[in-house]
Scaffold this motif. Structure first.
Motif, PDB file in Angstrom:
ATOM      1  N   CYS A   1      41.246  40.307  41.598  1.00  0.00           N
ATOM      2  CA  CYS A   1      41.428  39.038  40.910  1.00  0.00           C
ATOM      3  C   CYS A   1      41.175  39.225  39.419  1.00  0.00           C
ATOM      4  CB  CYS A   1      40.468  38.006  41.488  1.00  0.00           C
ATOM      5  SG  CYS A   1      40.445  36.460  40.588  1.00  0.00           S
TER       6      CYS A   1
ATOM      7  N   SER B   1      40.538  37.019  37.198  1.00  0.00           N
ATOM      8  CA  SER B   1      39.700  36.028  36.506  1.00  0.00           C
ATOM      9  C   SER B   1      38.338  36.633  36.246  1.00  0.00           C
ATOM     10  CB  SER B   1      39.615  34.738  37.323  1.00  0.00           C
ATOM     11  OG  SER B   1      38.500  34.761  38.154  1.00  0.00           O
TER      12      SER B   1
ATOM     13  N   CYS C   1      35.230  37.956  38.700  1.00  0.00           N
ATOM     14  CA  CYS C   1      35.490  37.723  40.123  1.00  0.00           C
ATOM     15  C   CYS C   1      35.617  39.038  40.874  1.00  0.00           C
ATOM     16  CB  CYS C   1      36.747  36.868  40.321  1.00  0.00           C
ATOM     17  SG  CYS C   1      37.136  36.620  42.075  1.00  0.00           S
TER      18      CYS C   1
ATOM     19  N   CYS D   1      43.921  34.771  45.098  1.00  0.00           N
ATOM     20  CA  CYS D   1      42.488  35.010  45.281  1.00  0.00           C
ATOM     21  C   CYS D   1      41.922  33.866  46.105  1.00  0.00           C
ATOM     22  CB  CYS D   1      41.765  35.088  43.932  1.00  0.00           C
ATOM     23  SG  CYS D   1      39.957  35.215  44.124  1.00  0.00           S
TER      24      CYS D   1
ATOM     25  N   CYS E   1      38.726  32.153  44.222  1.00  0.00           N
ATOM     26  CA  CYS E   1      39.052  31.255  43.106  1.00  0.00           C
ATOM     27  C   CYS E   1      40.051  30.192  43.559  1.00  0.00           C
ATOM     28  CB  CYS E   1      39.631  32.022  41.928  1.00  0.00           C
ATOM     29  SG  CYS E   1      38.562  33.336  41.324  1.00  0.00           S
TER      30      CYS E   1
ATOM     31  N   TYR F   1      47.887  34.477  40.893  1.00  0.00           N
ATOM     32  CA  TYR F   1      48.156  35.064  39.578  1.00  0.00           C
ATOM     33  C   TYR F   1      49.456  35.851  39.653  1.00  0.00           C
ATOM     34  CZ  TYR F   1      43.144  34.146  39.197  1.00  0.00           C
ATOM     35  OH  TYR F   1      41.931  33.547  39.206  1.00  0.00           O
TER      36      TYR F   1
HETATM   37 ZN   LIG Z   1      39.094  35.402  42.037  1.00  0.00          ZN
END
Ligand SMILES: [Zn+2]
Length: 606
Positions: A473, A475, A478, A492, A495, A499
């Motif tokens: 992930c 972000s 994460c 993910c 989250c 993406y």
């Molecule tokens: Zn994530």
């Protein structure tokens, strides 16, 4: 000045005669050179610089060492090249097959001459190696006051009574002369150790001894433990004679001496009340708040007020598989910081029996080990010493400070990444001791509930290709694994979003080896990036372009040597428990530094 001003022929006699009292008396010789030799790091603090001298009688010259209590003669400029000296006390010593004179007492009888007198040749060339107490028959003739004529067998006849034996400097001892007495201070005393193996069992103890000329270790086995253990007390001075001088086993010692002493049945030890000529243990104290500047595994001297001490506990050393008793003290000083110090064995057990330990005594430690567990911590070695309320200035200063201000002060303990005290099971342990791969396995590191930490110097042999990295992930913070969703994006779960592009992160599995074995280590993104020389994203891109370029990167990453800091921890995988070794830091080996470590390790065998 001429040849007749020198005691011609004296050198050959002095060098070859084990007992100076039967050799030429008060010879006059010329000094041909004076050279300072660097004190070894270990002895520098207690001994200072030493001077090597070439001494000539006009016929022969020989190597000599100036006893350290006479070094001021050089430093004051009194003793110079080409001056004439009268030697009133000396010893002849064999060092690595060569004879060396130790000059214990001498006086300058004539200032430097323009040049050397006569054409002396090296005395070594005229001497038969070892068994070396035989004297050259011819040399004695020129010597008016020599005792050579008395020695019909060509041997020296040393004094036979212990009282009449000459006092030798520790530095003058060698296996080639057995008639000696030393006058030395006990600087440290070990516990009594017991052993048992196929050949039998027994016990031993050892002491370190100090005089003006140097230090030596002495060991007593079995009966000698019963005779001498309780008699020999730290910091007291003794006359010791009739013991064996052996080649030192340096792997069991922190001294530099080539030799060590073994007590025998005939050994005589007598406490000495006149101790003023024997040096005291010298301290180079490091303040507690300055300990951070001392490298882990170094030794140092520390003095402080005992703030508190812990209960006695017993642990089983993973390295030796034996139970060990330990106790932790907390020391403080004017720097407002406190540090923990671990006592071991009998020292730990007997600690509360010392007078005054419950009244915040000052304790001085010599030669304690510095660990980096909990920032900085301290631990006694068998050679370390501890004095409670010693009569030294630093001790009185601390007493005054503590009784006025210190008792009310708050002290800040060392802490960083330490966790609970004693979690390492070893007091002033290092967060991660250096181990070989075989030790990591033999000591079952990581097989208990608590993780273990270690360092290992090893070479990357192989890096597993499959699952080298995963899609993560992108972000912040994460790092969870993401999977393709039905729209071709990367989802993910944590989250709860998708993406366009995943991030690639390493979950490296590498086989590393040293001379003792091989082991699998896992490494995460940062360390794996260092090992591979590129990020997982770059590697992924490369692989999409060319599989052979990708495998070339893997090959290039192997055959490289690192110091791996690792954590060993039990892991269950498909209901099977196994130990997993995780890299927490990988650093390329600093070959200069590693080489210096190996020099130290090799010297312990020489
Ligand atoms: Zn994530």
């Amino acid at each position: 000045m001429s040849l007749n001003d020198l005691t011609q022929g004296a050198i050959a006699q002095m060098v070859q005669t084990a007992d100076p009292s039967s050799s030429v008396q008060n010879p006059v010789c010329q000094i041909l050179s004076i050279k300072k030799i660097q004190a070894s790091a270990a002895s520098a603090s207690s001994m200072g610089d030493r001077y090597r001298i070439i001494l000539s009688d006009g016929v022969k010259y020989a190597q000599a060492m100036l006893a350290s209590q006479k070094r001021s003669m050089v430093e004051s400029g009194e003793l110079e090249k080409h001056c004439l000296v009268r030697i009133s006390q000396y010893a002849s010593n064999s060092v690595q097959g060569r004879r060396i004179l130790i000059l214990l007492d001498l006086s300058v009888v004539h200032p430097p001459t323009a040049d050397r007198i006569g054409s002396p040749t090296n005395v070594d060339d005229s001497i038969k190696p070892e068994g070396g107490v035989k004297q050259e028959g011819g040399a004695g003739g020129a010597l008016g006051n020599s005792n050579v004529g008395n020695n019909s067998a060509g041997r020296t006849t040393p004094a036979t009574s212990a009282a009449g034996m000459p006092i030798y400097p520790i530095e003058g001892l060698s296996p080639y002369q057995n008639r000696w007495t030393i006058k030395a201070r006990v600087t440290s005393k070990s516990d009594i150790r017991h052993w048992s193996n196929q050949r039998g069992e027994g016990k031993l103890f050892s002491v370190n001894l100090l005089d003006d000329s140097g230090e030596i270790k002495a060991t007593g086995f079995n009966d000698a433990v019963d005779r001498f253990y309780s008699m020999l007390q730290e910091n007291h001075v003794y006359l010791i004679s009739k013991a064996r001088v052996n080649i030192a086993k340096k792997q069991f010692s922190n001294l530099q001496n080539e030799y060590e002493i073994t007590f025998e049945n005939s050994t005589e030890i007598e406490e000495c009340t006149d101790a003023t000529d024997v040096p005291e243990v010298k301290y180079e104290f490091v303040r507690i708040n300055e300990l951070e500047s001392v490298e882990p595994n170094q030794t140092c001297d520390v003095i402080g007020v005992l703030d508190s001490y812990g209960e006695l506990s017993e642990i089983v050393s993973k390295a030796s598989q034996r139970p060990v008793q330990k106790r932790e003290l907390t020391l403080v000083d004017q720097g407002q910081r406190s540090v923990r110090l671990t006592l071991w064995g009998k020292n730990a057990e007997n600690f509360p029996n010392h007078a005054g330990v419950d009244e915040k005594p000052v304790i001085a430690f010599k030669g304690v080990k510095v660990g980096d567990f909990g920032g900085r911590s301290l631990s006694m070695f068998s050679s370390s010493t501890m004095l409670i309320n010693p009569d030294i200035t630093e001790s009185h200063v601390l007493r005054g400070w503590f009784d006025n201000d210190g008792a009310h002060a708050q002290f800040q303990p060392f802490t960083n990444g330490g966790g609970a005290g004693g979690a390492m099971g070893g007091g002033a342990a290092n967060m991660a001791e250096r181990r070989t791969i075989a030790q990591v396995k033999d000591q079952n590191l990581g097989m208990t509930e608590k993780p273990d930490y270690f360092n290992v110097r090893a070479t990357v042999v192989y890096i597993k290709q499959e699952n080298l990295y995963y899609t993560a992930c992108p972000s912040d913070g994460c790092n969870k694994k993401v999977t393709p969703d039905h729209e071709g994006n990367w989802r993910c779960e944590k989250c709860d979003r998708s993406y366009e592009q995943p991030e690639y992160r390493y979950i490296l599995s590498t086989n590393v080896a040293d001379a003792t074995g091989q082991i699998w280590l896992s490494g995460f993104n940062d360390d794996a990036t260092k090992l591979m020389g590129m990020s997982a994203g770059e590697l992924h891109k490369l692989r999409e372009e060319s599989e052979s370029e990708f495998t070339a990167v893997l090959h290039r990453a192997a055959n490289r040597m690192y110091t791996f800091n690792c954590r060993a921890k039990m892991d269950s995988f498909n209901d099977q428990a196994r130990v997993r070794y995780t890299i927490s830091r990988a650093a390329p080996v600093d070959f200069a530094k590693a080489g210096a470590e190996l020099v130290d390790a090799i010297n312990a065998y020489m």
